[in-house]
Design a protein around this motif. Sequence first.
Motif, PDB file in Angstrom:
ATOM      1  N   SER A 127       0.845  -1.208   0.000  1.00  0.00           N
ATOM      2  CA  SER A 127       0.000   0.000   0.000  1.00  0.00           C
ATOM      3  C   SER A 127       0.866   1.237   0.000  1.00  0.00           C
ATOM      4  N   ASP A 128       2.079   1.112   0.491  1.00  0.00           N
ATOM      5  CA  ASP A 128       2.994   2.265   0.489  1.00  0.00           C
ATOM      6  C   ASP A 128       3.120   2.864  -0.910  1.00  0.00           C
ATOM      7  N   PHE A 188       0.096   4.910  -1.918  1.00  0.00           N
ATOM      8  CA  PHE A 188       0.050   6.286  -1.384  1.00  0.00           C
ATOM      9  C   PHE A 188       0.850   7.228  -2.297  1.00  0.00           C
ATOM     10  N   PHE A 242       0.135   6.695  10.785  1.00  0.00           N
ATOM     11  CA  PHE A 242       1.135   6.079   9.914  1.00  0.00           C
ATOM     12  C   PHE A 242       1.980   7.159   9.211  1.00  0.00           C
ATOM     13  N   TYR A 263       1.981   8.623   5.084  1.00  0.00           N
ATOM     14  CA  TYR A 263       1.155   9.661   4.441  1.00  0.00           C
ATOM     15  C   TYR A 263       1.975  10.945   4.287  1.00  0.00           C
ATOM     16  N   ASP A 304      -7.456   4.138   4.626  1.00  0.00           N
ATOM     17  CA  ASP A 304      -6.412   3.108   4.671  1.00  0.00           C
ATOM     18  C   ASP A 304      -6.875   2.011   5.632  1.00  0.00           C
ATOM     19  N   ALA A 345      -5.654  -1.197   6.228  1.00  0.00           N
ATOM     20  CA  ALA A 345      -4.663  -2.271   6.217  1.00  0.00           C
ATOM     21  C   ALA A 345      -5.034  -3.415   7.166  1.00  0.00           C
ATOM     22  N   TYR A 346      -5.826  -3.095   8.211  1.00  0.00           N
ATOM     23  CA  TYR A 346      -6.157  -4.097   9.227  1.00  0.00           C
ATOM     24  C   TYR A 346      -7.626  -4.490   9.189  1.00  0.00           C
ATOM     25  N   THR A 394      -4.282  -4.397   2.068  1.00  0.00           N
ATOM     26  CA  THR A 394      -2.955  -4.977   1.847  1.00  0.00           C
ATOM     27  C   THR A 394      -2.927  -6.480   2.089  1.00  0.00           C
ATOM     28  N   LYS A 444      -0.666  -7.904   6.047  1.00  0.00           N
ATOM     29  CA  LYS A 444      -1.048  -8.118   7.438  1.00  0.00           C
ATOM     30  C   LYS A 444      -1.733  -9.470   7.607  1.00  0.00           C
ATOM     31  N   ARG A 483       5.413  -7.684  -0.655  1.00  0.00           N
ATOM     32  CA  ARG A 483       4.998  -6.325  -1.009  1.00  0.00           C
ATOM     33  C   ARG A 483       3.846  -6.313  -2.016  1.00  0.00           C
TER      34      ARG A 483
HETATM   35  C1  LIG Z   1       1.149  -2.002   7.709  1.00  0.00           C
HETATM   36  C2  LIG Z   1       0.347  -0.854   7.231  1.00  0.00           C
HETATM   37  C3  LIG Z   1       0.122  -0.696   5.866  1.00  0.00           C
HETATM   38  C4  LIG Z   1       0.582  -1.717   4.893  1.00  0.00           C
HETATM   39  O1  LIG Z   1       1.607  -1.315   4.137  1.00  0.00           O
HETATM   40  P1  LIG Z   1       2.137  -2.249   2.949  1.00  0.00           P
HETATM   41  O2  LIG Z   1       2.928  -1.293   2.167  1.00  0.00           O
HETATM   42  O3  LIG Z   1       0.933  -2.751   2.213  1.00  0.00           O
HETATM   43  O4  LIG Z   1       2.916  -3.343   3.584  1.00  0.00           O
HETATM   44  C5  LIG Z   1      -0.638   0.385   5.432  1.00  0.00           C
HETATM   45  N1  LIG Z   1      -1.163   1.241   6.317  1.00  0.00           N
HETATM   46  C6  LIG Z   1      -0.992   1.097   7.639  1.00  0.00           C
HETATM   47  C7  LIG Z   1      -1.628   2.050   8.565  1.00  0.00           C
HETATM   48  C8  LIG Z   1      -0.213   0.055   8.115  1.00  0.00           C
HETATM   49  O5  LIG Z   1      -0.011  -0.072   9.429  1.00  0.00           O
END
Ligand SMILES: *Cc1c(COP(=O)(O)O)cnc(C)c1O
Length: 350
Positions: free
Chosen positions: A81-82, A85, A106, A109, A180, A182-183, A210, A213, A221
Amino acid sequence: MQTKANIQSIAPYQPGVWKEGAVKLASNENPLGSAPQALAAVQAKLSALNLYPDGGCARLRAALAEHYGKTPEYFLPGNGSDEIFHFITAAFVRPGEQVLTSTVTFSEYTFAARLFAGTVEYAPLADGKFQLAEIAKRVTPQTRVVFLANPNNPTGTYFTAAEFADFLRQIPEEVMVVSDEAYAEYVTAADYPDSLGLLERHKNLLITRTFSKIYGLAGLRVGYVMANPEVIAYLNKTREPFNVNALAQTAAAAALGDQEFVQKSRVNNEAGKKYLYAEFTRLGLKYFPTEANFIFVYIGQDCVAAFQKLMDKGVTVRPLKSFGISDALRVTIGTPEQNQKFIAALQEIL
Ligand SMILES: *Cc1c(COP(=O)(O)O)cnc(C)c1O
């Protein structure tokens, strides 16, 4: 060398620490490993690594479409996801324009904004929670993107469907709103937003998720963004031709079919959460109830020193100093054995 101020302003990312032999509860990785079906798919793909990956990620997008009951045009995979962004700030933020988020969230951003010379404005977090009303108040004609983490990292808190719907109504449609998530697969709260269901009404909404997780594929990745096809087609222009590698694509598509592993991971997480809540209460430590696979806990002492002492005892966690908090840790919920080892070490240092 002629440097750029926006690049100079970037603070290097502080990754979770790994130490040989230690229990690593520092980066919210899945303690049960990777989805077995993903690993099998990776094995089968090893004989074809002489070939470039599918630049369009057709199979993965089809698998995502099936999983969510949408068409593939709603999905764009990224190198985590990085990377997504970066697509978003590259596509929407001109130099000097504003990205809006919260404090204590996070760091990616801010990084994504700075990379494209955007400015960043932060609304304060309160009680560990995103203050959506405070964020909405800070929207100006210069605001291009709002980043919201739901659940938030590092606090594990979430905002509800009603709060999010109310927020989206207040945001001008030319401001892109990133949720976002991710979880999301760990969330158990019944009032967590069904953000996918909001896409038709809100063309400015982007949802990121993502495989790092719950699917246990952080090392490969791969993440993705879900949005209206027009937004996806536009973001697609910003990416490298082969941004998601072949093993990652194969593994991610297979992982979606491994809901048994997802379920097992959820069960482990819920049990670990209960155990850790009870132990924190016994130790007199305040924590934020979490909807993710980690817990933010106040430890009443300097977190960097505590982190060092815990590492000496064979457990790594995340001190929250880099998030601006001096007396709290973020600990990933591990296996029962890992959680017990963490609690034993924590009790010794308190
Ligand atoms: C871990 C996490 C991600 C995931 O990042 P990836 O690049 O997909 O590994 C995204 N946002 C948050 C808030 C996270 O904690």
